[in-house]
Scaffold this motif. Structure first.
Motif, PDB file in Angstrom:
ATOM      1  N   THR A  34      35.429  34.857  35.038  1.00 39.27           N
ATOM      2  CA  THR A  34      36.240  34.965  33.827  1.00 39.27           C
ATOM      3  C   THR A  34      37.483  34.084  33.944  1.00 39.27           C
ATOM      4  O   THR A  34      37.848  33.662  35.048  1.00 39.27           O
ATOM      5  N   GLY A  37      43.672  35.629  34.834  1.00 37.83           N
ATOM      6  CA  GLY A  37      44.357  36.734  34.172  1.00 37.83           C
ATOM      7  C   GLY A  37      43.438  37.753  33.549  1.00 37.83           C
ATOM      8  O   GLY A  37      43.892  38.759  33.000  1.00 37.83           O
ATOM      9  N   GLU A  38      42.127  37.521  33.620  1.00 34.82           N
ATOM     10  CA  GLU A  38      41.158  38.448  33.024  1.00 34.82           C
ATOM     11  C   GLU A  38      40.189  38.965  34.080  1.00 34.82           C
ATOM     12  O   GLU A  38      39.802  38.238  34.997  1.00 34.82           O
ATOM     13  N   GLY A  39      39.805  40.235  33.941  1.00 35.17           N
ATOM     14  CA  GLY A  39      38.782  40.804  34.800  1.00 35.17           C
ATOM     15  C   GLY A  39      37.422  40.677  34.139  1.00 35.17           C
ATOM     16  O   GLY A  39      37.283  40.073  33.079  1.00 35.17           O
ATOM     17  N   ARG A 163      43.388  42.675  40.971  1.00 34.52           N
ATOM     18  CA  ARG A 163      44.374  43.012  39.946  1.00 34.52           C
ATOM     19  C   ARG A 163      45.688  42.278  40.174  1.00 34.52           C
ATOM     20  O   ARG A 163      46.373  41.896  39.217  1.00 34.52           O
ATOM     21  N   ARG A 166      45.187  38.825  38.897  1.00 30.82           N
ATOM     22  CA  ARG A 166      45.317  38.777  37.441  1.00 30.82           C
ATOM     23  C   ARG A 166      46.786  38.823  37.027  1.00 30.82           C
ATOM     24  O   ARG A 166      47.190  38.162  36.067  1.00 30.82           O
ATOM     25  N   LYS A 169      48.135  35.554  37.472  1.00 29.51           N
ATOM     26  CA  LYS A 169      47.307  34.602  36.718  1.00 29.51           C
ATOM     27  C   LYS A 169      46.795  33.431  37.566  1.00 29.51           C
ATOM     28  O   LYS A 169      46.931  32.266  37.188  1.00 29.51           O
ATOM     29  N   ASN A 172      40.021  32.818  38.972  1.00 30.71           N
ATOM     30  CA  ASN A 172      38.950  33.688  39.460  1.00 30.71           C
ATOM     31  C   ASN A 172      37.803  32.894  40.076  1.00 30.71           C
ATOM     32  O   ASN A 172      36.774  33.457  40.433  1.00 30.71           O
TER      33      ASN A 172
END
Length: 347
Positions: A34, A37-39, A163, A166, A169, A172
């Motif tokens: 992703t 900043g996104e899971g 986390r 994220r 930022k 990933n």
């Protein structure tokens, strides 16, 4: 000779592996990544797995240079994990097992990691530290069960790292934990963080909240209010990654050493995605050597979720006579490590 195909998809990795009586025939995998900043959410992760799994099965058969008729058993991850991705894999496993007229076995995800680690490293009877995005456990074998001596009481260590990644930022790709590890190598200044060990168990949620408030203070406090840590020092993101790793890994080393002492063990095996972290391996190795023991660990080919570990554990189960009725070929989202009868090991 027994050939097992394993399908893994409990989180954001979808993998297919084929094992033939101790020989690795294929180990193919795709990762759902992703934006920073996104899971990864269950629904989208399952959609990713559905789009990849049939292609991976074909690729694994091609790499292994075998036909479906040669496979003896289909193995899949029964749990623990995220329900929609688990269901995706279970449905495909049931389908191909029926089409190919093969028996099916549901494998505990954690035990897949352990058996893969034991196979690769040749560790005899180690104390196991299982660290991943969804699980944190200290385990040892006794009386046909993998006994849990300690575990997280809230979030897993990998989830803590993800986390925090994220929060600041960072990318990933290939994984948040890997990128934190690289940033930590550049960290110069250690920030004292909460160190939460409760007997044999650990806790990471309070530590995560504390360091997030240091990393992104504007998100957590009104303007002109002092930082929650009340620190006047400035810490770079690299410093915070370094501090986070040092603290949480020290907690894991402490509880693992205590389990070793209790079990009179001189071996430690690290499994799970976080087990690839070189700093964790270094800290654990130092502890083991001070005790006259030995550390066993693997690289990302085997410690990160993969289908081969499911094939290996399923192969051991199948050869020991374990069978599964079709009615039981389902998923169990919260599937405890110590629920499984380990029929393939002797005391």
């Amino acid at each position: 000779m027994v050939i097992a195909m394993g399908l893994e998809g409990s989180a954001n990795k979808i993998g297919v592996g084929i094992m033939k009586d101790g020989d690795i025939l294929a180990n193919v995998r795709e990762t759902y990544i992703t934006p920073p900043g996104e899971g990864f959410l269950p629904k989208e992760t399952a959609q990713h797995h559905r789009s990849k799994i049939l292609g991976l099965i074909k690729q694994a058969l091609k790499v292994a240079n075998i036909e479906p008729e040669e496979i003896d058993v289909i193995c899949y991850t029964k749990g623990p994990g995220m329900a929609p991705p688990l269901l995706t894999v279970a449905i495909v496993a049931r389908t191909i097992a029926q089409i190919w007229n093969k028996p099916i076995l549901g494998v505990n995800h954690c035990i897949g990691h352990i058996e893969m680690g034991r196979y690769i490293t040749k560790a005899d009877n180690p104390t196991v530290l299982y660290v991943s995005g969804g699980n944190t456990q200290i385990i040892a074998y006794s009386n046909q069960r993998y006994r849990i001596f300690g575990e997280t009481i809230d979030i897993a260590v990998g989830n803590c790292l993800d986390r925090f990644a994220r929060a600041i930022k960072i990318s990933n790709d290939p994984s948040p934990g890997y990128n934190i590890e690289q940033m930590a190598k550049k960290g110069k200044k250690y920030m004292k963080l909460p160190y939460v060990v409760k007997g044999m168990d650990v806790s990471f949620s309070g530590l995560l909240s504390f360091i997030e408030k240091e990393a992104v203070p504007d998100k957590f406090k009104p303007k002109n209010q002092k930082r929650v840590s009340e620190s006047e020092e400035k810490y770079s993101d690299e410093d915070l990654c370094f501090s986070l790793q040092e603290t949480i890994f020290a907690m894991l080393v402490e509880t693992t050493e205590r389990a070793m002492a209790h079990c009179n063990s001189n071996e430690v095996l690290i499994v799970g995605g976080v087990g690839c972290n070189e700093r964790l391996q270094e800290m654990m190795r130092i502890m083991c050597e001070e005790r006259g023991g030995k550390l066993f660990a693997t690289d990302e080919s085997f410690c990160i979720d993969n289908g081969l570990m499911i094939a290996q554990a399923g192969l051991e189960m199948f050869r020991s006579g374990t069978k599964m009725n079709w009615d039981h070929a389902t998923i169990t989202q919260r599937y405890r490590t110590d629920e499984v009868l380990v029929t393939w090991r002797k005391d």
